[in-house]
Design a protein around this motif. Structure first.
Motif, PDB file in Angstrom:
ATOM      1  N   VAL A 102       0.827  -1.200   0.000  1.00  0.00           N
ATOM      2  CA  VAL A 102       0.000   0.000   0.000  1.00  0.00           C
ATOM      3  C   VAL A 102       0.866   1.256   0.000  1.00  0.00           C
ATOM      4  CG1 VAL A 102      -1.971  -1.079   1.110  1.00  0.00           C
ATOM      5  CG2 VAL A 102      -0.138  -0.159   2.521  1.00  0.00           C
ATOM      6  N   ASP A 103       0.270   2.393  -0.403  1.00  0.00           N
ATOM      7  CA  ASP A 103       0.948   3.686  -0.437  1.00  0.00           C
ATOM      8  C   ASP A 103       0.814   4.347   0.933  1.00  0.00           C
ATOM      9  OD1 ASP A 103       1.639   6.417  -0.779  1.00  0.00           O
ATOM     10  OD2 ASP A 103       1.201   6.281  -2.920  1.00  0.00           O
ATOM     11  N   GLU A 104       1.935   4.595   1.586  1.00  0.00           N
ATOM     12  CA  GLU A 104       1.910   5.108   2.953  1.00  0.00           C
ATOM     13  C   GLU A 104       1.346   6.521   3.053  1.00  0.00           C
ATOM     14  OE1 GLU A 104       5.581   4.776   4.985  1.00  0.00           O
ATOM     15  OE2 GLU A 104       5.414   2.599   5.204  1.00  0.00           O
ATOM     16  N   ASN A 105       1.395   7.293   1.970  1.00  0.00           N
ATOM     17  CA  ASN A 105       0.942   8.671   2.029  1.00  0.00           C
ATOM     18  C   ASN A 105      -0.548   8.829   1.744  1.00  0.00           C
ATOM     19  OD1 ASN A 105       3.498   9.886   2.614  1.00  0.00           O
ATOM     20  ND2 ASN A 105       4.110   9.432   0.502  1.00  0.00           N
ATOM     21  N   LEU A 106      -1.205   7.730   1.368  1.00  0.00           N
ATOM     22  CA  LEU A 106      -2.646   7.746   1.143  1.00  0.00           C
ATOM     23  C   LEU A 106      -3.359   7.169   2.358  1.00  0.00           C
ATOM     24  CD1 LEU A 106      -2.881   6.459  -2.555  1.00  0.00           C
ATOM     25  CD2 LEU A 106      -2.829   8.830  -1.740  1.00  0.00           C
ATOM     26  N   THR A 107      -4.638   7.486   2.472  1.00  0.00           N
ATOM     27  CA  THR A 107      -5.433   6.904   3.551  1.00  0.00           C
ATOM     28  C   THR A 107      -5.828   5.478   3.172  1.00  0.00           C
ATOM     29  OG1 THR A 107      -7.555   7.617   2.635  1.00  0.00           O
ATOM     30  CG2 THR A 107      -6.366   9.198   4.052  1.00  0.00           C
ATOM     31  N   ALA A 108      -6.411   4.776   4.123  1.00  0.00           N
ATOM     32  CA  ALA A 108      -6.871   3.408   3.849  1.00  0.00           C
ATOM     33  C   ALA A 108      -7.920   3.407   2.748  1.00  0.00           C
ATOM     34  CB  ALA A 108      -7.433   2.798   5.131  1.00  0.00           C
ATOM     35  N   THR A 109      -8.881   4.327   2.836  1.00  0.00           N
ATOM     36  CA  THR A 109      -9.922   4.406   1.816  1.00  0.00           C
ATOM     37  C   THR A 109      -9.335   4.732   0.455  1.00  0.00           C
ATOM     38  OG1 THR A 109     -11.603   5.082   3.402  1.00  0.00           O
ATOM     39  CG2 THR A 109     -12.006   5.629   1.102  1.00  0.00           C
ATOM     40  N   GLU A 110      -8.407   5.674   0.415  1.00  0.00           N
ATOM     41  CA  GLU A 110      -7.806   6.071  -0.860  1.00  0.00           C
ATOM     42  C   GLU A 110      -7.028   4.922  -1.490  1.00  0.00           C
ATOM     43  OE1 GLU A 110      -7.184  10.847   0.109  1.00  0.00           O
ATOM     44  OE2 GLU A 110      -5.595   9.389   0.582  1.00  0.00           O
ATOM     45  N   ASN A 111      -6.323   4.142  -0.676  1.00  0.00           N
ATOM     46  CA  ASN A 111      -5.593   2.999  -1.201  1.00  0.00           C
ATOM     47  C   ASN A 111      -6.531   2.001  -1.855  1.00  0.00           C
ATOM     48  OD1 ASN A 111      -2.527   2.448  -0.769  1.00  0.00           O
ATOM     49  ND2 ASN A 111      -3.120   3.644   1.035  1.00  0.00           N
ATOM     50  N   LEU A 112      -7.581   1.607  -1.143  1.00  0.00           N
ATOM     51  CA  LEU A 112      -8.499   0.610  -1.681  1.00  0.00           C
ATOM     52  C   LEU A 112      -9.259   1.148  -2.895  1.00  0.00           C
ATOM     53  CD1 LEU A 112      -9.907  -1.068   1.555  1.00  0.00           C
ATOM     54  CD2 LEU A 112      -8.000  -1.789   0.097  1.00  0.00           C
ATOM     55  N   TYR A 113      -9.613   2.427  -2.856  1.00  0.00           N
ATOM     56  CA  TYR A 113     -10.287   3.037  -4.008  1.00  0.00           C
ATOM     57  C   TYR A 113      -9.372   3.000  -5.225  1.00  0.00           C
ATOM     58  CZ  TYR A 113     -12.393   6.576  -7.021  1.00  0.00           C
ATOM     59  OH  TYR A 113     -12.938   7.237  -8.095  1.00  0.00           O
ATOM     60  N   LEU A 114      -8.089   3.349  -5.025  1.00  0.00           N
ATOM     61  CA  LEU A 114      -7.134   3.344  -6.131  1.00  0.00           C
ATOM     62  C   LEU A 114      -6.985   1.951  -6.724  1.00  0.00           C
ATOM     63  CD1 LEU A 114      -4.924   4.672  -7.851  1.00  0.00           C
ATOM     64  CD2 LEU A 114      -3.317   4.261  -5.966  1.00  0.00           C
ATOM     65  N   PHE A 115      -6.823   0.951  -5.861  1.00  0.00           N
ATOM     66  CA  PHE A 115      -6.702  -0.421  -6.358  1.00  0.00           C
ATOM     67  C   PHE A 115      -7.961  -0.839  -7.121  1.00  0.00           C
ATOM     68  CE2 PHE A 115      -3.536  -1.132  -2.765  1.00  0.00           C
ATOM     69  CZ  PHE A 115      -2.446  -1.220  -3.614  1.00  0.00           C
ATOM     70  N   GLY A 116      -9.124  -0.456  -6.611  1.00  0.00           N
ATOM     71  CA  GLY A 116     -10.366  -0.793  -7.290  1.00  0.00           C
ATOM     72  C   GLY A 116     -10.447  -0.201  -8.678  1.00  0.00           C
ATOM     73  N   ARG A 117     -10.052   1.065  -8.808  1.00  0.00           N
ATOM     74  CA  ARG A 117     -10.079   1.710 -10.115  1.00  0.00           C
ATOM     75  C   ARG A 117      -9.079   1.053 -11.062  1.00  0.00           C
ATOM     76  NH1 ARG A 117     -13.600   4.128 -12.334  1.00  0.00           N
ATOM     77  NH2 ARG A 117     -12.628   6.089 -12.976  1.00  0.00           N
ATOM     78  N   LEU A 118      -7.881   0.707 -10.536  1.00  0.00           N
ATOM     79  CA  LEU A 118      -6.885   0.043 -11.373  1.00  0.00           C
ATOM     80  C   LEU A 118      -7.374  -1.314 -11.863  1.00  0.00           C
ATOM     81  CD1 LEU A 118      -3.609   0.861  -9.382  1.00  0.00           C
ATOM     82  CD2 LEU A 118      -4.264   1.762 -11.627  1.00  0.00           C
ATOM     83  N   LEU A 119      -8.249  -1.935 -11.085  1.00  0.00           N
ATOM     84  CA  LEU A 119      -8.796  -3.242 -11.457  1.00  0.00           C
ATOM     85  C   LEU A 119     -10.045  -3.125 -12.319  1.00  0.00           C
ATOM     86  CD1 LEU A 119      -8.242  -5.114  -8.086  1.00  0.00           C
ATOM     87  CD2 LEU A 119      -7.156  -5.659 -10.279  1.00  0.00           C
ATOM     88  N   GLY A 120     -10.401  -1.903 -12.689  1.00  0.00           N
ATOM     89  CA  GLY A 120     -11.495  -1.717 -13.637  1.00  0.00           C
ATOM     90  C   GLY A 120     -12.845  -1.417 -13.043  1.00  0.00           C
ATOM     91  N   LEU A 121     -12.930  -1.206 -11.725  1.00  0.00           N
ATOM     92  CA  LEU A 121     -14.221  -0.876 -11.120  1.00  0.00           C
ATOM     93  C   LEU A 121     -14.583   0.580 -11.427  1.00  0.00           C
ATOM     94  CD1 LEU A 121     -13.926  -2.453  -7.541  1.00  0.00           C
ATOM     95  CD2 LEU A 121     -14.858  -3.477  -9.622  1.00  0.00           C
ATOM     96  N   SER A 122     -15.881   0.849 -11.516  1.00  0.00           N
ATOM     97  CA  SER A 122     -16.333   2.225 -11.661  1.00  0.00           C
ATOM     98  C   SER A 122     -16.053   2.987 -10.369  1.00  0.00           C
ATOM     99  CB  SER A 122     -17.829   2.265 -11.972  1.00  0.00           C
ATOM    100  OG  SER A 122     -18.563   1.794 -10.849  1.00  0.00           O
ATOM    101  N   GLY A 123     -16.146   4.309 -10.424  1.00  0.00           N
ATOM    102  CA  GLY A 123     -15.879   5.100  -9.230  1.00  0.00           C
ATOM    103  C   GLY A 123     -16.781   4.733  -8.075  1.00  0.00           C
ATOM    104  N   SER A 124     -18.073   4.583  -8.350  1.00  0.00           N
ATOM    105  CA  SER A 124     -19.016   4.252  -7.275  1.00  0.00           C
ATOM    106  C   SER A 124     -18.783   2.847  -6.745  1.00  0.00           C
ATOM    107  CB  SER A 124     -20.458   4.396  -7.774  1.00  0.00           C
ATOM    108  OG  SER A 124     -20.690   3.542  -8.889  1.00  0.00           O
ATOM    109  N   ALA A 125     -18.475   1.893  -7.650  1.00  0.00           N
ATOM    110  CA  ALA A 125     -18.209   0.520  -7.214  1.00  0.00           C
ATOM    111  C   ALA A 125     -16.932   0.445  -6.399  1.00  0.00           C
ATOM    112  CB  ALA A 125     -18.124  -0.409  -8.425  1.00  0.00           C
ATOM    113  N   ALA A 126     -15.923   1.226  -6.780  1.00  0.00           N
ATOM    114  CA  ALA A 126     -14.660   1.232  -6.033  1.00  0.00           C
ATOM    115  C   ALA A 126     -14.863   1.790  -4.630  1.00  0.00           C
ATOM    116  CB  ALA A 126     -13.614   2.044  -6.788  1.00  0.00           C
ATOM    117  N   LYS A 127     -15.674   2.853  -4.504  1.00  0.00           N
ATOM    118  CA  LYS A 127     -15.957   3.418  -3.185  1.00  0.00           C
ATOM    119  C   LYS A 127     -16.708   2.420  -2.315  1.00  0.00           C
ATOM    120  CE  LYS A 127     -16.129   8.307  -4.519  1.00  0.00           C
ATOM    121  NZ  LYS A 127     -16.998   9.505  -4.656  1.00  0.00           N
ATOM    122  N   ARG A 128     -17.704   1.776  -2.912  1.00  0.00           N
ATOM    123  CA  ARG A 128     -18.524   0.811  -2.179  1.00  0.00           C
ATOM    124  C   ARG A 128     -17.670  -0.387  -1.722  1.00  0.00           C
ATOM    125  NH1 ARG A 128     -22.092   0.842  -5.604  1.00  0.00           N
ATOM    126  NH2 ARG A 128     -21.503  -0.983  -6.847  1.00  0.00           N
TER     127      ARG A 128
END
Length: 338
Positions: A102-128
């Motif tokens: 994980v990226d130490e300078n991002l929050t937990a939510t931001e890390n998981l959101y980023l990974f979700g987007r990189l894996l092809g999830l939509s913005g809303s799906a990545a947040k959820r």
């Protein structure tokens, strides 16, 4: 030793034959980190790979996860060839390495959101998905905290959460509890059990014998790049005797003499811990413990403690490899090459 239960190709999550990986100069100077390993991992099981540092555990996992090319041999995951279909393989596996990705300078939510987007999830799906995983791993209260302020256990849980964003059917856990305190290790074990209950297959590498004992349905023991034993925890323990006589001598300088005496009495060598004046003696019959103790007494070799117990995985590993899991063979460590 192999489990006797028959398997078919459709039962297998992972099938590997003769895996080889070498590092360094070609020819005689090359180091074989993995030397002809075969694996069969059934769907829905936890398969433990046990071995010391440098044994080839991480290199094997990296080849199966397409992170390293396979030099020789073959491997399939759910019937898909690892070497020829790497993109499809990556869609079916989640990988949690020894160190948090994980990226130490991002929050937990931001890390998981980023990974979700990189894996092809939509913005809303990545947040959820991020919110769901943070709750599942007990990290919702730390959702807005930067990772650099996380404890080691929290980082490991977040790293595991990130590997589950795509809900892979196969999860590779490479020493997932390294450096964690006992309480956090227990929490990680519970999480692993939950993943299996939900249908996941898990390949777990570890050097913690109790971890393999607690979690793994079957265990492969790897040493110096080769698989030297395989079976359930019970089968591996039975391979070194139904019982073990654990002896500590009052004078540890007499360890070698006591070992020779035990060999003469039972016909097989004990496992030694010379620094502690200890001998672990495999017993085909617990009644033979009396023969050993009488022989030690007649030889005037003092005993500080003695007890008979079921063999532990540590004793199994010592009997098979002649060393503890934490010992490293510096000439064959995969850390140099990877």
């Amino acid at each position: 030793m192999n489990s006797s239960a028959p398997t078919t190709a459709t039962d297998l999550a992972v099938e590997a034959r003769g895996l080889v990986k070498s590092f360094g100069a070609k020819g005689s100077n090359a180091v074989r980190a993995v030397d002809g390993i075969d694996l069969e991992i059934r769907r829905g099981e936890v398969y433990g790979v046990l071995g010391p540092n440098g044994a080839g555990k991480t290199t094997t996992l990296k080849m199966l996860a397409t992170l390293l090319p396979i030099d020789a041999g073959s491997a399939t995951i759910f019937g898909v060839d690892v070497a020829t279909e790497p993109h499809q393989i990556r869609q079916m596996v989640g990988v949690t390495g020894q160190y948090a990705s994980v990226d130490e300078n991002l929050t937990a939510t931001e890390n998981l959101y980023l990974f979700g987007r990189l894996l092809g999830l939509s913005g809303s799906a990545a947040k959820r998905t991020a919110a769901d995983l943070l709750e599942r791993f007990g990290l919702e209260e730390a959702a807005s905290r930067q990772i650099k302020n996380f404890s080691g256990g929290m980082r490991r849980r977040l790293d595991l959460a990130a590997s589950l964003i795509a809900r892979p059917p196969l999860i590779f856990l490479d020493e997932p509890t390294t450096g964690l305190d006992p309480r956090t290790r227990g929490q990680m074990w519970d999480t692993i059990r939950e993943l299996v209950a939900q249908g996941a297959t898990i390949l777990l590498t570890t050097q913690y014998l109790d971890e393999a004992d607690q979690l793994a349905d079957r265990i492969a023991v790897i040493d110096r790049g080769a698989k030297v034993a395989e079976g359930t925890s019970g089968e591996l323990k039975a391979s070194v005797g139904s019982s073990t006589l654990q002896i500590r001598l009052t004078d540890k300088s007499h360890t070698a003499m006591a070992a020779q005496l035990v060999t003469n009495v039972l016909g097989e060598e004990p496992v030694l811990t010379p620094e502690a004046g200890g001998l672990n003696v495999p017993l085909p019959d617990a009644n033979r413990a009396a023969d050993v103790l009488i022989a030690l007494r007649q030889a005037s070799l003092g005993i500080s403690t003695a007890n008979v117990a079921q063999p532990t995985l540590d004793e199994v590993f010592l009997a098979i490899t002649g060393r503890h899991t934490e010992e490293t063979d510096q000439t064959e460590t995969e850390e140099v090459a990877v």
